[in-house]
Structures are given as structure tokens and as C-alpha cells.
Scaffold this motif. Sequence first.
Motif, PDB file in Angstrom:
ATOM      1  N   PRO A 220      -5.457  -8.072  -1.010  1.00  0.00           N
ATOM      2  CA  PRO A 220      -5.805  -8.466  -2.379  1.00  0.00           C
ATOM      3  C   PRO A 220      -6.931  -7.617  -2.952  1.00  0.00           C
ATOM      4  O   PRO A 220      -7.776  -7.090  -2.218  1.00  0.00           O
ATOM      5  N   ARG A 221      -6.926  -7.492  -4.262  1.00  0.00           N
ATOM      6  CA  ARG A 221      -7.940  -6.686  -4.950  1.00  0.00           C
ATOM      7  C   ARG A 221      -9.352  -7.168  -4.620  1.00  0.00           C
ATOM      8  O   ARG A 221     -10.276  -6.356  -4.522  1.00  0.00           O
ATOM      9  N   SER A 222      -9.526  -8.462  -4.446  1.00  0.00           N
ATOM     10  CA  SER A 222     -10.856  -9.005  -4.176  1.00  0.00           C
ATOM     11  C   SER A 222     -11.461  -8.424  -2.910  1.00  0.00           C
ATOM     12  O   SER A 222     -12.675  -8.256  -2.819  1.00  0.00           O
ATOM     13  N   TRP A 223     -10.626  -8.077  -1.922  1.00  0.00           N
ATOM     14  CA  TRP A 223     -11.139  -7.476  -0.697  1.00  0.00           C
ATOM     15  C   TRP A 223     -11.720  -6.093  -0.980  1.00  0.00           C
ATOM     16  O   TRP A 223     -12.791  -5.745  -0.471  1.00  0.00           O
ATOM     17  N   ARG A 224     -11.021  -5.302  -1.792  1.00  0.00           N
ATOM     18  CA  ARG A 224     -11.512  -3.950  -2.090  1.00  0.00           C
ATOM     19  C   ARG A 224     -12.773  -4.016  -2.945  1.00  0.00           C
ATOM     20  O   ARG A 224     -13.715  -3.238  -2.739  1.00  0.00           O
ATOM     21  N   ASP A 225     -12.800  -4.925  -3.926  1.00  0.00           N
ATOM     22  CA  ASP A 225     -14.012  -5.095  -4.732  1.00  0.00           C
ATOM     23  C   ASP A 225     -15.185  -5.529  -3.858  1.00  0.00           C
ATOM     24  O   ASP A 225     -16.310  -5.067  -4.034  1.00  0.00           O
ATOM     25  N   SER A 226     -14.912  -6.415  -2.921  1.00  0.00           N
ATOM     26  CA  SER A 226     -15.967  -6.898  -2.030  1.00  0.00           C
ATOM     27  C   SER A 226     -16.511  -5.770  -1.174  1.00  0.00           C
ATOM     28  O   SER A 226     -17.734  -5.666  -0.958  1.00  0.00           O
ATOM     29  N   PHE A 227     -15.621  -4.900  -0.695  1.00  0.00           N
ATOM     30  CA  PHE A 227     -16.062  -3.774   0.132  1.00  0.00           C
ATOM     31  C   PHE A 227     -16.927  -2.809  -0.684  1.00  0.00           C
ATOM     32  O   PHE A 227     -17.981  -2.370  -0.230  1.00  0.00           O
ATOM     33  N   THR A 228     -16.484  -2.481  -1.904  1.00  0.00           N
ATOM     34  CA  THR A 228     -17.265  -1.589  -2.755  1.00  0.00           C
ATOM     35  C   THR A 228     -18.635  -2.189  -3.057  1.00  0.00           C
ATOM     36  O   THR A 228     -19.660  -1.493  -3.017  1.00  0.00           O
ATOM     37  N   SER A 229     -18.667  -3.486  -3.349  1.00  0.00           N
ATOM     38  CA  SER A 229     -19.934  -4.160  -3.616  1.00  0.00           C
ATOM     39  C   SER A 229     -20.822  -4.140  -2.377  1.00  0.00           C
ATOM     40  O   SER A 229     -22.044  -3.939  -2.475  1.00  0.00           O
ATOM     41  N   TRP A 230     -20.236  -4.344  -1.222  1.00  0.00           N
ATOM     42  CA  TRP A 230     -21.015  -4.348   0.028  1.00  0.00           C
ATOM     43  C   TRP A 230     -21.693  -2.998   0.268  1.00  0.00           C
ATOM     44  O   TRP A 230     -22.852  -2.954   0.676  1.00  0.00           O
ATOM     45  N   THR A 231     -20.987  -1.895   0.002  1.00  0.00           N
ATOM     46  CA  THR A 231     -21.592  -0.577   0.197  1.00  0.00           C
ATOM     47  C   THR A 231     -22.776  -0.355  -0.735  1.00  0.00           C
ATOM     48  O   THR A 231     -23.661   0.449  -0.435  1.00  0.00           O
ATOM     49  N   ALA A 232     -22.787  -1.054  -1.880  1.00  0.00           N
ATOM     50  CA  ALA A 232     -23.905  -0.969  -2.826  1.00  0.00           C
ATOM     51  C   ALA A 232     -24.878  -2.126  -2.637  1.00  0.00           C
ATOM     52  O   ALA A 232     -25.621  -2.485  -3.551  1.00  0.00           O
ATOM     53  N   ASN A 233     -24.863  -2.724  -1.428  1.00  0.00           N
ATOM     54  CA  ASN A 233     -25.797  -3.798  -1.058  1.00  0.00           C
ATOM     55  C   ASN A 233     -25.699  -5.008  -1.973  1.00  0.00           C
ATOM     56  O   ASN A 233     -26.700  -5.617  -2.355  1.00  0.00           O
ATOM     57  N   GLY A 234     -24.455  -5.341  -2.369  1.00  0.00           N
ATOM     58  CA  GLY A 234     -24.219  -6.560  -3.112  1.00  0.00           C
ATOM     59  C   GLY A 234     -24.198  -6.428  -4.617  1.00  0.00           C
ATOM     60  O   GLY A 234     -24.065  -7.434  -5.323  1.00  0.00           O
ATOM     61  N   ALA A 235     -24.302  -5.207  -5.146  1.00  0.00           N
ATOM     62  CA  ALA A 235     -24.257  -5.032  -6.601  1.00  0.00           C
ATOM     63  C   ALA A 235     -22.892  -5.461  -7.137  1.00  0.00           C
ATOM     64  O   ALA A 235     -21.860  -5.187  -6.525  1.00  0.00           O
ATOM     65  N   PRO A 236     -22.859  -6.152  -8.285  1.00  0.00           N
ATOM     66  CA  PRO A 236     -21.558  -6.573  -8.849  1.00  0.00           C
ATOM     67  C   PRO A 236     -20.747  -5.368  -9.306  1.00  0.00           C
ATOM     68  O   PRO A 236     -21.294  -4.389  -9.821  1.00  0.00           O
ATOM     69  N   VAL A 237     -19.432  -5.441  -9.149  1.00  0.00           N
ATOM     70  CA  VAL A 237     -18.575  -4.304  -9.491  1.00  0.00           C
ATOM     71  C   VAL A 237     -17.428  -4.681 -10.426  1.00  0.00           C
ATOM     72  O   VAL A 237     -16.726  -3.794 -10.921  1.00  0.00           O
ATOM     73  N   GLN A 238     -17.205  -5.954 -10.684  1.00  0.00           N
ATOM     74  CA  GLN A 238     -16.008  -6.369 -11.406  1.00  0.00           C
ATOM     75  C   GLN A 238     -15.901  -5.757 -12.799  1.00  0.00           C
ATOM     76  O   GLN A 238     -14.816  -5.445 -13.263  1.00  0.00           O
ATOM     77  N   ASP A 239     -17.006  -5.579 -13.504  1.00  0.00           N
ATOM     78  CA  ASP A 239     -16.969  -5.075 -14.870  1.00  0.00           C
ATOM     79  C   ASP A 239     -17.437  -3.627 -14.985  1.00  0.00           C
ATOM     80  O   ASP A 239     -17.808  -3.173 -16.061  1.00  0.00           O
ATOM     81  N   VAL A 240     -17.419  -2.899 -13.888  1.00  0.00           N
ATOM     82  CA  VAL A 240     -17.866  -1.507 -13.871  1.00  0.00           C
ATOM     83  C   VAL A 240     -16.635  -0.597 -13.877  1.00  0.00           C
ATOM     84  O   VAL A 240     -15.813  -0.659 -12.944  1.00  0.00           O
ATOM     85  N   PRO A 241     -16.453   0.245 -14.910  1.00  0.00           N
ATOM     86  CA  PRO A 241     -15.232   1.068 -14.991  1.00  0.00           C
ATOM     87  C   PRO A 241     -14.990   1.932 -13.759  1.00  0.00           C
ATOM     88  O   PRO A 241     -13.841   2.021 -13.281  1.00  0.00           O
TER      89      PRO A 241
END
Length: 331
Positions: A220-241
Amino acid sequence: MVMKVVRRMGGFLRAHRHLLIRAAAVLVVITVAIAYALRDPAPVGYFTSAESHDRFVGAYREAMEQLPAPDRTLDVRTGHGVVRVYHFSGGTEPAAAPLLLLPGRASASPVWADNLPSLLLSRDVYTVDLLGEPGMSIQQRPIKDATAHAQWLHEVLLALPEPTIHLVGVSFGGWTAMNLAVHRPQKVGSVVLLDPVLVFAGLSAEVVLRSIPVSVRWAPRSWRDSFTSWTANGAPVQDVPVARMIEAGMQAYVMKLSAPTRPSEDQLAAVDVPVLVLMAGKSRLHDAGEAAKLAERSLTHGTVKTYPDASHALNGEYPNEIAADISAFLN
């Protein structure tokens, strides 16, 4: 009693050896058949479908709108494929050697949206979509080892009119930049590495484990978003182009590249151009402290600085500070 049981078992095995051999052979055939069915024989990277490609291109174009408009778009033909390059005019010194920016894995040129305004104050800038990654570059031949990675990028530099190019690489782009300096340094004026991976330290066990589930396309997309956010130490990514583009590329594109190999300390010491290393003190991808120590120990012409509070996404967290460090380094 025990000996009788052992003898009976031995007799059974001898009598039915052909059945056991057949069973083993069937198991081998099944295993090979499964491996064959699951194999991916394509020699180069590709998008999994037209629909997934369209989704990625839409996200890519939206992310590109966050950048200043490039004045030139180049598609450079190399021995391994066609490489997309963008040129941005800037700076007060037209004769200054330009920067060439190399993005991290699956992020392409739009990852530099936060950095271009401040970098363009000093000189012209090129950005590149890495060959074999999701982006506008098109891989056409296998990239099998570190020398092949260096060769296609070397051919890109040869196609550019300037005699000298300064490389700036973030994350895996840092490995790509340093790999070129190790193998084909002819047009390289200097190298700037932003929390580079697999140059001075290996990947952390946690990032390896976390990357496994997101590498599955049906995840699911949420897993990939979570991974990207984790690499940025928890920064939100949902609304970032750019984060949406990265997620679309991770889901839609199958990479066919050799695994990056760390350069040896002897290879690092032999690099004969200035190298600026900007480490992220709170990077989750590796041990930044150990990486900084190795960089200081091994680089003959190295300058090492650590941003203590930066995550692996330090290029977006400290764009003005990084531009100032690069300008001071080059001047």
C-alpha cells in the motif's frame, strides 16, 4: 531394540531410494519452476505499465513546477541510455564552472527544489535524472558495475560545453558523484557530498529491514510514504510534491542496476580533487559519526562538516546553509 529400528530404517531407505530421489527431483523442479515464474528477465529498468508511467509523469511534472524554469532541457545519449539533463542559468560570474546536481535514489531532478534558488546566486546549475532510476532518463543497456555507473555519467559530462564541472550529490547521488571521481575524474573540478550513502559507511540494519516491504510493488501507498517520512526523521510527506513523485516512482518503476559497492580507503585517498562532505548528524541511514571519521581519515583533499540536528533530508532542511558552505568551498 534401537539397532533393529536403525536397520529397518536403513533397509526402507535402500528399498525406496528411487522414490526419495524422485521426490527430491520433483522438489527441485518445483523450486526451479517457481524461481522461473518469479524471475524478471528484463536487463534494464522499466515502468510496470502505461498507467503507472502516466501516474509517475503526472507527479514528476507537478514536482518540477516547484523548481525555477530551466532555460535548457537536454537529452544526452550515452552508451547505456539517454540521460535527461536540465540547465538553469544563474550567478554573477558567467565564467564560473557550473554545478551538476545528482539526486538520491528514486527522487530525480525535482528533489533540488529547495536548493536551486540559493545555489543559483553563485553560478549556473545542471540537474540530472539518474540513469536506471524513475525519471525522464531512459536506460537502454545494463549497468553491471561501478565502472559502468561512472562511464555513463562521464559521457554526460563530456557532452556539456564547460571544461570543468563541480559535482553535488545527495544520498545515493553522493555515491554516484564519488564513484565518478574514483573511476573517471577527467572533467570533475570538485565533489560535494550531502550525507552520502555507501561511501564512508554501510547502510544501517534498520533501513535495510524497512526497505524490504516497500520494495514490493503491491504494497500500500501508506507503507512507502511511511518509509520516506522515516528517512526524514518523521517529517510529514503526504502534501509534498516531491514525496508524491518518489512514492509513484517506487511503486511504478523496476530498477535493474548493480548494487553500489563502497570504494576502498585507498581509492578514496587517491581522489585528486577537493571533496566537501556535509554529514547529517541524525541520519537514520548510517552511522554519520563513523562516516565522518572515515572521510577525515581517508580523503587527501577533504573537508568534513556535520550538521548535528540534520536528518538524511538535510538538503531540504538547510538549503541556504548548504549553499553558503558550497560557495565558500568553491571560492
